[in-house]
Enzyme design. Structure first.
Site, PDB file in Angstrom:
ATOM      1  CB  CYS A 273      60.780  77.969  58.723  1.00 62.62           C
ATOM      2  SG  CYS A 273      60.600  79.632  58.027  1.00 62.62           S
ATOM      3  CG  HIS A 363      56.113  78.676  60.884  1.00 63.12           C
ATOM      4  ND1 HIS A 363      56.944  78.891  61.956  1.00 63.12           N
ATOM      5  CD2 HIS A 363      56.687  79.299  59.835  1.00 63.12           C
ATOM      6  CE1 HIS A 363      57.971  79.638  61.582  1.00 63.12           C
ATOM      7  NE2 HIS A 363      57.833  79.896  60.287  1.00 63.12           N
ATOM      8  CD  GLU A 365      54.876  76.926  64.466  1.00 62.48           C
ATOM      9  OE1 GLU A 365      54.669  78.102  64.122  1.00 62.48           O
ATOM     10  OE2 GLU A 365      55.531  76.127  63.761  1.00 62.48           O
TER      11      GLU A 365
END
Length: 389
Positions: A273, A363, A365
């Protein structure tokens, strides 16, 4: 300014955009006033992770899904120690949460943390307006005696803009800390005995990110945004990570120079990001502000290396200005765009071809969001393995 008030759903509230459009509704969360950049998020779930994502610092988040708060709030899912959004906008808040993990209502949590919100407005109309006019400054005001909207609009127009805002140091840790690697038995590996060591620069890091690395046997040393090159290499890292974060990447001169020092040493590098935008700047590319950004957990991205299409989680209002149709020459060797958003062709990833470095704008994760991009953490491990070999 906020004042926490029980039963705020009966208190009148108004949302005022900087272009003069306004929406009237009811207070949700704390009562008072707040300012920020109005952005919309398309996620139907994961509101707790959204609220606690430091990348949303100084932003007022409009939820496009109409029904919010139905699973309440728990103590396991936050991505940081507090709610970072400046304000929260929902259409139809849940009256009673229904989830076995819930410990309190979303309304109570917003009130407890002093987050001013508004409910009962047409979020569909507001989202369409932001898509047409772009993200802009906004204020939410609530209370029994609201002044005229002309006075409120003047306040909104005095609020700072997101363009030119240097915010990462405001959300980053002030003290370094360690997230131990996780062993095969699920327990923490003793410090100093992990498979790999990574220095992670906290520009607004989410809690799940070092956890994903720890799951892969990595001991993560999370360092403040103000860390120096000496701080990074004091932990003897096998790799360096640059996190997500808020603000305008054009102001992030220190992280850019820090990343350039890492690239000079050819240490394996991974950015997410804001870290992707930092890599773009470090390589000599520019950045620019998107009209209304990408926010949500359902954005389609293509990995141009494999051709695979991933559904991914996003939260960014800025992007890297890099050519999509060629390999670029940079001070650190050849670079290319590795990922692209299929909605608008925005750059979603970069990779160096002559040094062990890559980044993505989204993202991986998956907190909240799909797990399509989890392989990127494995790619980072492969870079460290290759460098060690």
């Amino acid at each position: 300014m906020t004042t926490s008030t029980r039963g705020a759903t009966k208190v009148p509230a108004v949302l005022v955009l900087e272009d003069g459009r306004s929406f009237r509704g009811r207070a949700y969360g704390a009562v008072g006033e707040t300012f920020g950049e109005a952005v919309f998020s398309t996620g139907m779930t994961g509101y707790q992770e959204t609220l606690t994502d430091p990348s949303y610092h100084r932003q007022v988040v409009v939820m496009t899904a109409p029904h919010i708060g139905n699973t309440g709030v728990n103590d396991e899912d936050p991505e940081s120690q507090k709610i970072w959004v400046s304000g929260y906008v929902v259409r139809d808040p849940a009256r009673v949460p229904s989830n076995w993990r819930s410990v309190r209502t979303l309304d109570d949590e917003l009130t407890r943390q002093g987050v001013v919100g508004i409910s009962g407005i047409d979020t569909r109309a507001l989202t369409r307006h932001l898509r047409e006019r772009g993200a802009m400054r906004v204020g939410i005001f609530s209370g029994d005696a609201l002044p005229d909207e002309g006075t409120l609009l003047a306040k909104v127009r005095q609020a700072p803009e997101m363009k030119g805002a240097n915010l990462s140091a405001e959300v980053a840790t002030e003290e370094a800390y360690v997230v131990p690697a996780i062993g095969p038995d699920g327990g923490a590996v003793p410090i100093g005995t992990a498979r790999f060591t990574v220095a992670a620069i906290d520009l607004g890091i989410k809690g799940m990110t070092p956890h994903r690395m720890a799951e892969r046997g990595i001991e993560v040393h999370v360092l403040p945004a103000t860390a120096t090159v000496e701080d990074i290499y004091a932990v003897k890292p096998d790799g360096v990570f640059f996190s997500n974060g808020p603000g305008d990447p054009a102001t992030a001169d220190h992280p850019v120079s820090l990343m350039q020092a890492v690239l000079e040493r050819q240490t394996p590098l991974f950015g997410i990001c804001f870290g992707n935008q930092i890599l773009g700047r470090a390589l000599g590319f520019g950045t620019f502000k998107l009209k209304y950004g990408h926010r949500g957990i359902n954005q389609p991205v293509q990995d141009r290396v494999t051709g695979k299409v991933e559904v991914t989680a996003h939260n960014h209002g800025f992007a890297v200005d890099a050519p999509l149709d060629k390999v670029s020459e940079t001070p650190y060797g050849r670079a290319e765009v590795s990922h692209v958003c299929l909605n608008d062709n925005v750059v979603e990833g970069l990779q160096l071809l002559d040094r062990p470095a890559f980044s993505v704008q989204y993202h991986p994760e998956a907190a909240a969001g799909p797990h399509d991009a989890a392989y990127l953490f494995d790619r980072f491990v492969s870079l460290m393995e290759g460098q060690r070999a």
